[in-house]
Design an enzyme around this catalytic site. Structure first.
Site, PDB file in Angstrom:
ATOM      1  N   SER A  73       0.827  -1.188   0.000  1.00 48.90           N
ATOM      2  CA  SER A  73       0.000   0.000   0.000  1.00 48.90           C
ATOM      3  C   SER A  73       0.875   1.256   0.000  1.00 48.90           C
ATOM      4  O   SER A  73       1.788   1.374  -0.811  1.00 48.90           O
ATOM      5  CB  SER A  73      -0.946  -0.049   1.213  1.00 48.90           C
ATOM      6  N   HIS A 100      -7.711  -5.173  -1.211  1.00 50.38           N
ATOM      7  CA  HIS A 100      -6.429  -4.500  -0.952  1.00 50.38           C
ATOM      8  C   HIS A 100      -5.598  -5.224   0.106  1.00 50.38           C
ATOM      9  O   HIS A 100      -4.412  -4.942   0.251  1.00 50.38           O
ATOM     10  CB  HIS A 100      -6.721  -3.061  -0.509  1.00 50.38           C
ATOM     11  N   ASP A 146      -8.259  -4.329  -7.098  1.00 52.02           N
ATOM     12  CA  ASP A 146      -7.847  -3.360  -6.089  1.00 52.02           C
ATOM     13  C   ASP A 146      -7.773  -1.971  -6.713  1.00 52.02           C
ATOM     14  O   ASP A 146      -7.203  -1.793  -7.802  1.00 52.02           O
ATOM     15  CB  ASP A 146      -6.492  -3.783  -5.523  1.00 52.02           C
TER      16      ASP A 146
END
Length: 519
Positions: free
Chosen positions: A310, A429, A373
Site C-alpha cells: 500500500s 487490498h 484493487d
C-alpha cells in the site's frame, strides 16, 4: 457379449473437475502434486452381470461407468493422501536459492518466471511479503493504548513477539516518521493524555540476514520493510495528487523533470527536530543505516531488498531510488550492490521521467497487484502508462500524469475458490489476501492450487474475505484483553512497555559522510 465387455474396459477419462461423477472440493486444491488423470486401465475384474439374457446393454454400460467413477475417485483421493510427500519432494528437487538469487532478485527482469510461475520466486515473494505483513502485526493501532502508533515489541524481540522465531534476520533499526503531515488516515494517535510520543509513528524497520540465512540465500541480504495501511483506504483521498520535482528537496537527481507525488515525498523527508523519534527524517534514517550495514560487511556479497504494501510500497520505491541515486550502493571497489523492490498493492509514485530514471539506475521492481484493487490504479486515474504514448508526451508536464514502474504480476481474487467473489475494496487490498493469491497462482489461465499449503485462515486476520463455510471469524487477530493485565494487587492495568530505540549514537557521523549533516 463378453467381447463387447472387454472392448470397453479401457477408456479415456476427463479430469476430475470436468467429470460429472467426481466433485472437486476447494480443500483438495491444497496439493500441487495433483495432475489430471490421462488414461485409466481398469482391473481385470469384470463387473458382476446378470445371467439373464434379457439384460440390456444400457445396464452393462451403466455398471461400467460406475466402476470408472470409483476408480477415478480412488486415484484422486490417493493424490490427496500423498500431497505432503510430493510437495516435500518438489521442494528438495528445486534448485538451491544460493545459485539462483540474482534471477529471483530481478537480474533479467523476471523474464519467463511469471508465466508459468517460478516456484522459488513464489516462495521468496511470500517470504518478503510476510516481512511487510509483520509491520502490520507489530503495529499498535488501538487508540485506547498509550502506545498507539508505536511497535508492540522491542527491536531484539520483534520476530519472537510475532511467533516468527528463527526467521533468519536481525532487526538493526526501527524507522519513524512525523505525523505532522497531511495523511491523517495513515498515522494513528492515542486518545489518552499520556502517550509514548505526541508526533511520531513507527513505520517500519531495517533488518539483515544472519550467518545461517545468508549461507542459504547465497548473499548477505539487507531488507527494508515499510508499513502501509491495513484497513482504511481514505488515505488515497488525502493525497494531494500533485507531482513535484524530487530534486527540489535535496535528493540528488540530474533531471529536474523527474517528479513524484508530493505527499509521498513529504512523508519520506519531513522531520520534527523537537521529537526524540523523528528528529531525523525517514530518508536520513534509511541512508545512514544502509551505509553502516554495507560498511559492516565489506568483503561479502550483498543485496538490498525493499518491500512494502500500500502506501508502504510508495516509500519502498522512493527509498530504493534514493539509495541508488545517492550512490550509496557503490562499494569501494566500484562494484554495485543490487537493489530490488518487491511491491504489494502499491500506488503510482511518480511521472514517466521517474519511471525512466529509476529503471536507468538499475533498480529492479516487481509489483504484485490484485486486478480488483483500486489502490494500484491511483493516483493518475486519467493520464497514466495505459494512455497512448502521444497523449503521455503531450501531458508529460502536467502535475497529475503518472506512470507505474517495473514489472507487474497481476492476480485475481475471483480465481480463488476459498474467497468470496465480492468487490469489497478493503478485502481486495488486503496484504494477506495477496499472499494467499500468490500461493495459488501458477500462471495465466492455470488452475488455482495452493503450492505451499499456506494457512487460509490468515486471509481473515484483518478482514472478512474467506467463504463462510470455512468458519474462520473475520478480523480475528486481536490482543488478549486489549493488552490489559492484572497487577500484583489483582487490578487490571495497561502494562508499561520497554522504551523503544530511537537513533544510534553515531548517526551524525554517517550523516556528515553523506553530506546530509546540518552542522
Amino acid at each position: 457379449m463378453a467381447s463387447l465387455t472387454n472392448s470397453i474396459l479401457t477408456f479415456q477419462t476427463s479430469t476430475p473437475h470436468q467429470h460429472e461423477g467426481a466433485t472437486l472440493r476447494p480443500d483438495a486444491l491444497l496439493s500441487s502434486s495433483y495432475f489430471p488423470i490421462q488414461r485409466v486401465k481398469l482391473s481385470t475384474r469384470t463387473p458382476s452381470l446378470s445371467s439373464k439374457t434379457s439384460q440390456s446393454l444400457t445396464s452393462i454400460i451403466s455398471e461400467l461407468e460406475k466402476e470408472r467413477d470409483n476408480t477415478t475417485i480412488d486415484q484422486f483421493e490417493e493424490g490427496e493422501r500423498t500431497s505432503t510427500s510430493s510437495t516435500t519432494t518438489t521442494k528438495i528437487q528445486e534448485p538451491e536459492l544460493a545459485d539462483r538469487w540474482q534471477d529471483i532478485h530481478g537480474q533479467e527482469d523476471w523474464v519467463g518466471m511469471l508465466d508459468p510461475m517460478d516456484p522459488l520466486l513464489r516462495t521468496e515473494l511470500i517470504r518478503y511479503g510476510e516481512m511487510a505483513q509483520a509491520c502490520y502485526d507489530a503495529f499498535d493501532f488501538d487508540p485506547y493504548s498509550k502506545y498507539c502508533g508505536s511497535c508492540k515489541f522491542p527491536r531484539h524481540r520483534f520476530f519472537d513477539g510475532l511467533d516468527m522465531a528463527n526467521y533468519g534476520y536481525d532487526i538493526t533499526r526501527y524507522l519513524y516518521a512525523t505525523s505532522n503531515i497531511n495523511l491523517p488516515n495513515f498515522f494513528m494517535q492515542a486518545r489518552w493524555p499520556k502517550v509514548w510520543s505526541k508526533n511520531a509513528n513507527w513505520i517500519g524497520y531495517v533488518a539483515v540476514s544472519n550467518d545461517e540465512t545468508s549461507k542459504r540465500l547465497g548473499r548477505r541480504d539487507i531488507t527494508i520493510a515499510w508499513r502501509g495501511t491495513v484497513t482504511r483506504l481514505e488515505w488515497i483521498a488525502d493525497l494531494m495528487d500533485y507531482l513535484r520535482p524530487i530534486s527540489a528537496d535535496n535528493i540528488p537527481c540530474p533531471d529536474p523533470y523527474v517528479k513524484v507525488e508530493s505527499g509521498f515525498l513529504e512523508l519520506y523527508i519531513d522531520k520534527d527536530e523537537n521529537c526524540r523519534y523523528c528528529k531525523f527524517s525517514a530518508r536520513e534514517q534509511i541512508l545512514t543505516e544502509v551505509k553502516r550495514l554495507l560498511e559492516m560487511y565489506p568483503n561479502e556479497e550483498m543485496s538490498i531488498t525493499v518491500t512494502g504494501h500500500s502506501l508502504g510500497s510508495a516509500l519502498a520505491m522512493l527509498s530504493a531510488y534514493d539509495i541508488v541515486e545517492t550512490g550509496l550502493n557503490v562499494r569501494a571497489d566500484t562494484s554495485a550492490v543490487p537493489i530490488c523492490v518487491f511491491s504489494f498493492s502499491g500506488p503510482r509514485v511518480g511521472n514517466i521521467r521517474f519511471k525512466e530514471r529509476i529503471e536507468e539506475l538499475g533498480v529492479k521492481v516487481l509489483r504484485v497487484v490484485n486486478v480488483h484493487d483500486i489502490v494500484p490504479k491511483s493516483p493518475g486515474l486519467v493520464f497514466n502508462e495505459h494512455s497512448p504514448a502521444m497523449v503521455m508526451k503531450i501531458c508529460e508536464g502536467l502535475p497529475w500524469s503518472y506512470s507505474h514502474v517495473g514489472v507487474e504480476l497481476a492476480l485475481d481474487h475471483k480465481n480463488s475458490p476459498f474467497l468470496k467473489p465480492i468487490n469489497d475494496p478493503v478485502c481486495a487490498h488486503n496484504l494477506e489476501a495477496h499472499l494467499h493469491l500468490l500461493d495459488g497462482y501458477h500462471g495465466k489461465g492455470r488452475r488455482f492450487v495452493l503450492a505451499t499449503g499456506r494457512d487460509i485462515a490468515l486471509v481473515n486476520k484483518a478482514c472478512d474475505f474467506l467463504k463462510d463455510h470455512y468458519c474462520v471469524p473475520p478480523s480475528w487477530r486481536q490482543d488478549e484483553n486489549k493488552g490489559m493485565i492484572r497487577d500484583k494487587d489483582g487490578r487490571w492495568i495497561q502494562p508499561e512497555r520497554p522504551r523503544l530505540d530511537d537513533h544510534p549514537s553515531d548517526i551524525h557521523l554517517h550523516l556528515k559522510h553523506l553530506g546530509l549533516s546540518s552542522s
